[in-house]
Design an enzyme around this catalytic site. Structure first.
Site, PDB file in Angstrom:
ATOM      1  N   LYS A   1     -12.340   2.229   4.052  1.00 36.37           N
ATOM      2  CA  LYS A   1     -12.169   1.610   2.730  1.00 36.37           C
ATOM      3  C   LYS A   1     -13.479   0.944   2.295  1.00 36.37           C
ATOM      4  CE  LYS A   1      -8.964  -1.542   0.285  1.00 36.37           C
ATOM      5  NZ  LYS A   1      -7.836  -2.488   0.407  1.00 36.37           N
TER       6      LYS A   1
ATOM      7  N   SER B   1      -3.993  -1.704  -3.052  1.00 39.36           N
ATOM      8  CA  SER B   1      -5.352  -1.363  -3.404  1.00 39.36           C
ATOM      9  C   SER B   1      -5.973  -0.289  -2.519  1.00 39.36           C
ATOM     10  CB  SER B   1      -6.233  -2.610  -3.330  1.00 39.36           C
ATOM     11  OG  SER B   1      -6.324  -3.090  -2.010  1.00 39.36           O
TER      12      SER B   1
ATOM     13  N   SER C   1      -1.362  -4.176   0.178  1.00 39.00           N
ATOM     14  CA  SER C   1      -2.295  -3.072  -0.090  1.00 39.00           C
ATOM     15  C   SER C   1      -2.413  -2.007   0.982  1.00 39.00           C
ATOM     16  CB  SER C   1      -3.691  -3.629  -0.358  1.00 39.00           C
ATOM     17  OG  SER C   1      -3.761  -4.064  -1.682  1.00 39.00           O
TER      18      SER C   1
HETATM   19  N1  GLN Z   1      -1.322  -5.644  -5.267  1.00 34.43           N
HETATM   20  C1  GLN Z   1      -1.603  -6.967  -4.785  1.00 34.43           C
HETATM   21  C2  GLN Z   1      -2.628  -7.625  -5.668  1.00 34.43           C
HETATM   22  O1  GLN Z   1      -2.991  -7.037  -6.609  1.00 34.43           O
HETATM   23  C3  GLN Z   1      -2.036  -6.915  -3.353  1.00 34.43           C
HETATM   24  C4  GLN Z   1      -3.418  -6.448  -3.179  1.00 34.43           C
HETATM   25  C5  GLN Z   1      -3.840  -6.417  -1.757  1.00 34.43           C
HETATM   26  O2  GLN Z   1      -3.014  -6.487  -0.845  1.00 34.43           O
HETATM   27  N2  GLN Z   1      -5.133  -6.376  -1.553  1.00 34.43           N
HETATM   28  O3  GLN Z   1      -3.047  -8.692  -5.408  1.00 34.43           O
END
Ligand code: GLN
Length: 494
Positions: free
Chosen positions: A77, A157, A181
């Site tokens: 990532k 994400s 995410s």
């Molecule tokens: N979707 C969540 C956010 O937008 C979690 C993102 C994540 O876990 N990095 O904060």
């Protein structure tokens, strides 16, 4: 050749140990698959030279006693700093940033012989649930709704990681999970993803979003591979004061599939109004599978669940606004072109306005607001108190003998790109309703693919475990995986 990329980590490891396969062959096959999959927009920085070099080193080290990940091609990532390789957190503000150092997690993976194929797309600074906030553009889910060719989100994400693994471009990928995410995208593409206990993996060298919630974890084709990868990623790191100095058990050895006598809790608060019948059914089916495998099923209550999402969307932006203050146009990446007469304030303002996308700006503003002197108690401190209550809910059920908790992973299957974006951020935040509680409480959680919806899209269930008991959690997940028998793959159209 292309079949090679479909191997699991465990199968590739075993074949390499027996001398039936080389990492050079396997890595070459992945690089070819990646080059043929630009339509998915997963790999945003390809590193074929590094990959082939690492593969050759792995082949030289090959043997029965080589580490499990020796010669295994992975995607990383873009949130992980990789030495000399662009590491941008999918943000324009980090344009051109090539770290001088390697994150602890990737250092550990490479020390075990893993091969880096490149950097994977994601939501900007890991803020998002659909991979639509990336400076590199959207990631496309390899799955489609029946014969409909609408491009679907892989979730976020870690959307690039999810799509790349589901499309067999790499054998596994790193992800990070601040509010879901790893688990939400894993569920959207039909793969496995585990967020370990907070402190299990070092955060050093991972671009920070919300430091008290961020954890790295693996995204893989099955539970065994998650156990193998998590093993290599875990462990104490003196460079991260929140990483725990406790032994890392042999996660793969824990996969017996025997869960007789385990107690699985079903939390009534996760039965949301308007939840699709298919998700209800999936959850009931998963419960029945664990029961048939010999687990005891109990109804439990986690009464503060409904406050988790609002608390998360105060705490995470608060920490983000502080963490992202460092992107000032001086130390990293992008700096705006200045006009005559501009001073340091204009440099900060212009750089940050140009460099950060809309969702990141929204979070920085919310975070700054909830931390401001007049509102700190009303928002930030109140959210922290809610967080403590959420953690206590879990402590209570674990104290009553619950070993793991079964919930849906997501409130829906993958949706279309553009269907939810921008128009209504709150709608997007609802994606995390089943996952954020786990981050707030610091617990391990795993998403396991368990079925397909009526349109042929994958759906996943989440298992939540006791702190530091990932081994046990992985074993329950392994049992669920065997019972569900999910083997569907997306039809290749790219
Ligand atoms: N979707 C969540 C956010 O937008 C979690 C993102 C994540 O876990 N990095 O904060």
């Amino acid at each position: 050749m292309s079949e090679l990329t479909k191997l699991t980590i465990a199968a590739a490891r075993d074949a390499m140990r027996k001398g039936e396969l080389t990492s050079a062959e396997l890595t070459g096959a992945c690089l070819k698959a990646i080059d043929g999959a630009d339509a998915l927009n997963t790999f945003v920085h390809k590193t074929p030279e590094i990959a082939m070099h690492q593969a050759a080193a792995a082949d030289a080290r090959r043997g029965a006693d080589a580490p499990s990940l020796n010669g295994i091609p992975l995607g990383i990532k873009d949130l992980f700093c990789t030495k000399g390789v662009p590491s941008q957190a999918a943000s324009n503000i980090l344009e051109g940033f090539k770290p001088e150092y390697e994150s602890t997690v990737t250092t550990q993976l490479f020390a075990d012989g893993a091969v880096m194929l490149g950097k994977l797309n994601m939501d900007e600074f890991a803020m998002g649930s659909s991979n639509e906030t990336s400076c590199y553009g959207d990631v496309v889910n390899p799955w489609r709704r029946g014969n409909d060719d609408t491009a679907l989100t892989p979730g976020g994400s870690s959307g690039g990681s999810a799509s790349a693994v589901a499309a067999d471009l790499c054998l596994g990928a790193t992800g990070t999970d601040t509010g879901g995410s790893i688990r939400q995208p894993a569920a959207f593409v039909g793969i496995t993803g585990i967020k370990p206990t907070y402190g299990r993996c070092s955060r050093w060298g991972i671009v920070a979003f919300a430091s008290s919630l961020d954890q790295a974890g693996p995204m893989t084709k099955d539970v065994r591979d998650a156990a193998i990868m998590l093993q290599a990623m875990s462990g104490h790191d003196p460079k991260d004061s929140t990483s725990a100095d406790i032994p890392v058990p042999d996660f793969e050895a824990a996969l017996t599939g025997d869960i007789r006598g385990k107690t699985i809790g079903i939390p009534k608060e996760y039965r949301m109004d308007g939840m699709p019948a298919e998700i209800e059914k999936l959850w009931a089916d998963g419960t029945a599978m664990l029961k048939a495998a010999g687990a005891k099923i109990v109804d439990i209550s986690l009464p503060h669940t409904k406050y988790a999402l609002p608390a998360y969307y105060v705490i995470a932006p608060a920490e983000a606004s502080s963490n992202l203050a460092r992107y000032d146009g001086v130390r990293f990446g992008h700096r705006a072109k200045l006009s005559h007469g501009d001073g340091i304030t204009e440099m900060y303002e212009k750089t940050r306005a140009e460099g950060f996308g809309h969702e990141v700006q929204r979070r920085v503003m919310i975070g700054t607001y909830v931390l401001s002197a007049g509102f700190y108690d009303a928002y930030y401190n109140r959210a922290r108190r809610v967080r403590a209550l959420i953690k206590r809910d879990f402590d209570n059920v674990f104290a009553e003998g619950v070993d793991a908790i079964l919930t849906p992973a997501t409130p829906s299957a993958a949706f279309g790109l553009g269907e939810m974006a921008e128009a209504d951020p709150i709608q997007m935040y609802l994606n995390d309703v089943f996952t954020v509680t786990v981050n707030l409480a610091g617990l391990p959680g795993i998403a396991v693919p368990t079925g397909l919806d009526a349109q042929g899209l994958p759906l996943g269930l989440q298992l939540i475990g006791r702190p530091w008991e990932e081994a046990d959690l992985l074993n329950v997940a392994y049992s669920l995986e065997r019972a569900a028998g999910f083997v569907a793959k997306p039809t290749q159209w790219w």
